[in-house]
Motif scaffolding. Structure first.
Motif, PDB file in Angstrom:
ATOM      1  N   HIS A 127       0.823  -1.210   0.000  1.00 41.63           N
ATOM      2  CA  HIS A 127       0.000   0.000   0.000  1.00 41.63           C
ATOM      3  C   HIS A 127       0.854   1.256   0.000  1.00 41.63           C
ATOM      4  O   HIS A 127       1.924   1.320   0.608  1.00 41.63           O
ATOM      5  CB  HIS A 127      -0.947   0.010   1.200  1.00 41.63           C
ATOM      6  N   HIS A 128       0.405   2.248  -0.755  1.00 38.37           N
ATOM      7  CA  HIS A 128       1.027   3.566  -0.859  1.00 38.37           C
ATOM      8  C   HIS A 128       2.405   3.562  -1.526  1.00 38.37           C
ATOM      9  O   HIS A 128       3.092   4.587  -1.528  1.00 38.37           O
ATOM     10  CB  HIS A 128       1.128   4.243   0.525  1.00 38.37           C
ATOM     11  N   LYS A 129       2.823   2.437  -2.074  1.00 40.04           N
ATOM     12  CA  LYS A 129       4.074   2.404  -2.823  1.00 40.04           C
ATOM     13  C   LYS A 129       3.825   2.892  -4.253  1.00 40.04           C
ATOM     14  O   LYS A 129       2.707   3.205  -4.636  1.00 40.04           O
ATOM     15  CB  LYS A 129       4.636   0.980  -2.847  1.00 40.04           C
ATOM     16  N   THR A 130       4.885   2.977  -5.037  1.00 42.38           N
ATOM     17  CA  THR A 130       4.783   3.406  -6.429  1.00 42.38           C
ATOM     18  C   THR A 130       4.900   2.190  -7.347  1.00 42.38           C
ATOM     19  O   THR A 130       5.825   1.388  -7.214  1.00 42.38           O
ATOM     20  CB  THR A 130       5.879   4.421  -6.779  1.00 42.38           C
ATOM     21  N   LEU A 131       3.972   2.080  -8.256  1.00 38.21           N
ATOM     22  CA  LEU A 131       3.943   0.982  -9.216  1.00 38.21           C
ATOM     23  C   LEU A 131       4.295   1.518 -10.593  1.00 38.21           C
ATOM     24  O   LEU A 131       3.734   2.508 -11.056  1.00 38.21           O
ATOM     25  CB  LEU A 131       2.549   0.349  -9.249  1.00 38.21           C
ATOM     26  N   THR A 140      13.348   5.508 -11.408  1.00 39.31           N
ATOM     27  CA  THR A 140      12.518   5.792 -10.236  1.00 39.31           C
ATOM     28  C   THR A 140      12.474   4.590  -9.311  1.00 39.31           C
ATOM     29  O   THR A 140      12.422   3.439  -9.755  1.00 39.31           O
ATOM     30  CB  THR A 140      11.081   6.137 -10.672  1.00 39.31           C
ATOM     31  N   GLN A 141      12.493   4.835  -8.012  1.00 41.15           N
ATOM     32  CA  GLN A 141      12.388   3.759  -7.035  1.00 41.15           C
ATOM     33  C   GLN A 141      10.938   3.289  -6.976  1.00 41.15           C
ATOM     34  O   GLN A 141      10.078   3.966  -6.418  1.00 41.15           O
ATOM     35  CB  GLN A 141      12.847   4.211  -5.656  1.00 41.15           C
ATOM     36  N   ILE A 142      10.689   2.146  -7.563  1.00 42.84           N
ATOM     37  CA  ILE A 142       9.338   1.609  -7.614  1.00 42.84           C
ATOM     38  C   ILE A 142       9.302   0.241  -6.967  1.00 42.84           C
ATOM     39  O   ILE A 142      10.317  -0.452  -6.855  1.00 42.84           O
ATOM     40  CB  ILE A 142       8.805   1.518  -9.059  1.00 42.84           C
ATOM     41  N   LEU A 143       8.119  -0.141  -6.544  1.00 46.47           N
ATOM     42  CA  LEU A 143       7.951  -1.451  -5.918  1.00 46.47           C
ATOM     43  C   LEU A 143       8.002  -2.555  -6.950  1.00 46.47           C
ATOM     44  O   LEU A 143       8.582  -3.612  -6.741  1.00 46.47           O
ATOM     45  CB  LEU A 143       6.609  -1.501  -5.174  1.00 46.47           C
TER      46      LEU A 143
END
Length: 215
Positions: A143-147, A199-202
């Motif tokens: 939750h609330h991470k970047t995809l 970008t730091q993404i999940l």
């Protein structure tokens, strides 16, 4: 008399019964070398239903009464569309049939890897869970991470909907053109390919061609 059709993929019985109400259904198992009975039925067939069979000029020459080809598939690369058009034969496919199924599977993988579900499942089954686990086994929140999504088509959008509405994730995507609906409804942000990778993404979902230099 009912028109004859050829079915070469198994389908649910309820659908088969619906077909039989309106057509004489001739079933043939798909093989690289179809037998003589297939070509005998092909001469009279008004329709062909299935997937993966090469519907090309060679086959169509042997199907003088054919009116429609139904491709039970998202794609249609097995169909010679030019030849079908020239002969006035309708061709159909099922572009949305697996959109939600694939999106569910992808999101299942995302949750499983982030929360280390397969690993912890084995951990419990092997009898190692006899005290509190350490932080190294906690996994990470989704939750609330970047995809990041590469290719915001039907499947990419379905994944973004699950991420945004279900887990309040931020959505970055790369596509050949902007998906205005995704930007408006899901607050998705269009970025170029290099920016997405920096970008730091999940998690990144690939639904487009990726240049070899990035693989």
């Amino acid at each position: 008399m009912k028109p004859e059709i050829i079915l070469y993929n198994l389908i649910p019985n309820e659908l088969l019964e619906q077909l039989k109400e309106h057509f004489i259904v001739r079933y043939h198992k798909l093989d690289t070398k179809m037998n003589a009975s297939f070509y005998e039925d092909l001469i009279k067939a008004k329709g062909i239903i299935g997937s993966k069979m090469k519907i090309n000029r060679t086959l169509l020459k042997k199907a003088p009464n054919l009116k429609v080809v139904v491709n039970i598939s998202v794609g249609y690369d097995n169909l010679d569309l030019t030849e079908l058009t020239n002969r006035g034969i309708m061709a159909t496919n099922t572009p949305d049939v697996l959109t939600d199924t694939v999106a569910d599977a992808i999101f299942g993988l995302l949750l499983s890897t982030s929360r280390r579900i397969p690993e912890l499942n084995d951990y419990v089954k092997s009898g190692k869970w006899n005290e509190n686990i350490g932080e190294e086994l906690f996994g990470i929140d989704v939750h609330h991470k970047t995809l990041g999504i590469i290719g915001m088509g039907r499947i990419g959008t379905a994944i973004a909907e699950r991420a945004r509405h279900g887990f309040k994730m931020n959505i970055l995507y790369h596509n050949r053109s902007n998906n205005q609906k995704a930007e408006k409804e899901l607050n998705a942000t269009h970025v170029n390919f290099e920016q997405l990778l920096r970008t730091q993404i999940l998690f990144a979902c690939w639904f487009r061609y990726v240049p070899k230099r990035f693989i």
